[in-house]
Design a protein around this motif. Structure first.
Motif, PDB file in Angstrom:
ATOM      1  N   UNK A  83      37.589  10.362  38.661  1.00 53.11           N
ATOM      2  CA  UNK A  83      37.478  11.412  39.680  1.00 53.11           C
ATOM      3  C   UNK A  83      38.714  12.304  39.676  1.00 53.11           C
ATOM      4  N   UNK A  84      39.894  11.705  39.518  1.00 49.88           N
ATOM      5  CA  UNK A  84      41.126  12.498  39.476  1.00 49.88           C
ATOM      6  C   UNK A  84      41.106  13.471  38.305  1.00 49.88           C
ATOM      7  N   UNK A  85      40.595  13.016  37.178  1.00 48.00           N
ATOM      8  CA  UNK A  85      40.505  13.886  36.001  1.00 48.00           C
ATOM      9  C   UNK A  85      39.525  15.032  36.230  1.00 48.00           C
ATOM     10  N   UNK A  86      38.351  14.720  36.746  1.00 45.84           N
ATOM     11  CA  UNK A  86      37.321  15.750  36.912  1.00 45.84           C
ATOM     12  C   UNK A  86      37.667  16.746  38.020  1.00 45.84           C
ATOM     13  N   UNK A  87      38.426  16.312  39.018  1.00 40.51           N
ATOM     14  CA  UNK A  87      38.787  17.222  40.108  1.00 40.51           C
ATOM     15  C   UNK A  87      39.728  18.329  39.660  1.00 40.51           C
ATOM     16  N   UNK A  88      40.487  18.080  38.600  1.00 37.74           N
ATOM     17  CA  UNK A  88      41.440  19.100  38.137  1.00 37.74           C
ATOM     18  C   UNK A  88      41.035  19.751  36.823  1.00 37.74           C
ATOM     19  N   UNK A 208      33.501  26.271  30.782  1.00 37.68           N
ATOM     20  CA  UNK A 208      33.054  25.139  31.592  1.00 37.68           C
ATOM     21  C   UNK A 208      32.270  24.114  30.770  1.00 37.68           C
ATOM     22  N   UNK A 209      31.454  24.589  29.833  1.00 29.38           N
ATOM     23  CA  UNK A 209      30.651  23.663  29.025  1.00 29.38           C
ATOM     24  C   UNK A 209      31.539  22.747  28.198  1.00 29.38           C
ATOM     25  N   UNK A 210      32.514  23.344  27.513  1.00 30.09           N
ATOM     26  CA  UNK A 210      33.422  22.538  26.702  1.00 30.09           C
ATOM     27  C   UNK A 210      34.277  21.621  27.577  1.00 30.09           C
ATOM     28  N   UNK A 214      34.554  17.572  27.247  1.00 33.60           N
ATOM     29  CA  UNK A 214      35.825  16.862  27.116  1.00 33.60           C
ATOM     30  C   UNK A 214      35.984  15.801  28.196  1.00 33.60           C
ATOM     31  N   UNK A 215      35.519  16.104  29.394  1.00 34.18           N
ATOM     32  CA  UNK A 215      35.592  15.114  30.471  1.00 34.18           C
ATOM     33  C   UNK A 215      34.726  13.895  30.159  1.00 34.18           C
ATOM     34  N   UNK A 216      33.546  14.148  29.616  1.00 34.85           N
ATOM     35  CA  UNK A 216      32.669  13.037  29.228  1.00 34.85           C
ATOM     36  C   UNK A 216      33.322  12.212  28.124  1.00 34.85           C
ATOM     37  N   UNK A 217      33.917  12.910  27.151  1.00 37.44           N
ATOM     38  CA  UNK A 217      34.596  12.211  26.059  1.00 37.44           C
ATOM     39  C   UNK A 217      35.763  11.383  26.590  1.00 37.44           C
ATOM     40  N   UNK A 218      36.540  11.964  27.494  1.00 37.75           N
ATOM     41  CA  UNK A 218      37.671  11.236  28.075  1.00 37.75           C
ATOM     42  C   UNK A 218      37.198  10.009  28.846  1.00 37.75           C
TER      43      UNK A 218
END
Length: 314
Positions: A83-88, A208-210, A214-218
């Motif tokens: 969540x911390x990653x996706x929020x920023x 936004x797509x990329x 990247x968030x999914x990959x992370x």
């Protein structure tokens, strides 16, 4: 606390004000969902700890509490980090969509304040999850202190018997206190690190797509690291993984720092076993504390790098 991290700062107030105000009904529904989630996690933790009700969760009260809390708390920690990653991670993309980014960059310290405020807002938005994690860890720390009173207060003496290197009792007390400190700091620095990583991704990848990819990959990378270290550590503790010396210490230290933020070490029985199984295992608490502080340093550097990149590349 820096000015930009205070809720009365206009930039942070603007950032926090983006969240929609919930109606009373929505708040009640959220509280009900949270209560149901807590109950389900507790039930799941108890079922896992008891092997689907086939045996007691532990041999003592503190061991039982730790066993029941371990998997639910590990899951909450993992979700909090993501969540911390996706929020920023969409910070710049959001401001570009609102057509604010160019104005922020043209204003003195505008981009810097916006990035810092978004990072600080992560802690405000995750405060309940982070607070729950710290509260439960405090319960486990209390369990350690309670265990130390066993055997007429000689439990720590018994745990330190035969470990390498041999240390006086005072050193054992100090190192154990460093473990407890590191275990309470690690969740905070981990959230800060994930938030800073998201900021850095947001200024480098603005589509936004990329960014989502990247968030999914992370997330998958984080899951693979956590699962891999957890499996390796479980096998090692069961004697099924034949490693010793520096390799065993690195495995235990890496597991504590990257997988569960020192959660397993808060069971004094398990931690005491590591002192015997791993050379210099009693130093793992110190390693956890140093790792947490290093995470905080890296987070600060990543935020600074994100600010410089945004100023140079627009």
């Amino acid at each position: 606390m820096p000015a930009w991290a205070r809720p009365e700062h206009p930039v942070l107030r603007y950032e926090l004000g983006k969240s929609k105000r919930l109606s009373t009904r929505a708040r009640l529904l959220r509280l009900a969902a949270m209560a149901i989630g807590v109950i389900l996690l507790g039930v799941a933790g108890y079922l896992i700890a008891t092997g689907l009700l086939t045996h007691p969760p532990g041999q003592s009260v503190t061991e039982s509490i730790h066993a029941v809390m371990f998997w639910p708390l590990l899951a909450v920690q993992f979700l909090t980090g993501i969540a911390a990653l996706t929020l920023t991670a969409s910070t710049v993309a959001d401001e570009i969509q609102r057509r604010n980014w160019d104005n922020l960059r043209s204003t003195a310290l505008g981009a810097e304040l916006a990035l810092h405020a978004r990072w600080a807002a992560t802690f405000y938005r995750l405060r309940y999850l982070l607070g729950a994690i710290l509260l439960l860890r405090l319960v486990l720390v209390g369990g350690i202190l309670y265990d130390l009173t066993a055997f007429q207060g000689r439990y720590l003496d018994l745990l330190m018997n035969g470990i390498a290197p041999e240390l006086p009792l005072v050193a054992g007390v100090l190192l154990l206190s460093l473990l407890m400190t590191g275990a309470l700091i690690a969740p905070v620095t981990a959230v800060g690190f994930d938030g800073a990583l998201g900021l850095l991704l947001s200024v480098v990848v603005r589509q936004r797509t990329y960014s989502i990819l990247l968030q999914v990959l992370a997330t998958f990378i984080r899951l693979a690291i956590t699962a891999g270290l957890l499996h390796a550590m479980t096998q090692f503790m069961r004697g099924a993984l034949a490693i010793d010396g520096a390799a065993s210490w690195l495995l235990a230290a890496g597991y504590g720092g990257l997988a569960d933020w020192g959660l397993a070490f808060l069971d004094l029985g398990v931690y005491g076993e590591l002192w015997v199984m791993v050379p210099f295992g009693i130093m793992l608490g110190l390693a956890l504390l140093l790792f947490a502080l290093f995470q905080a340093f890296l987070a600060d550097q990543m935020i600074a790098l994100a600010v410089r990149y945004s100023e140079r590349h627009g």
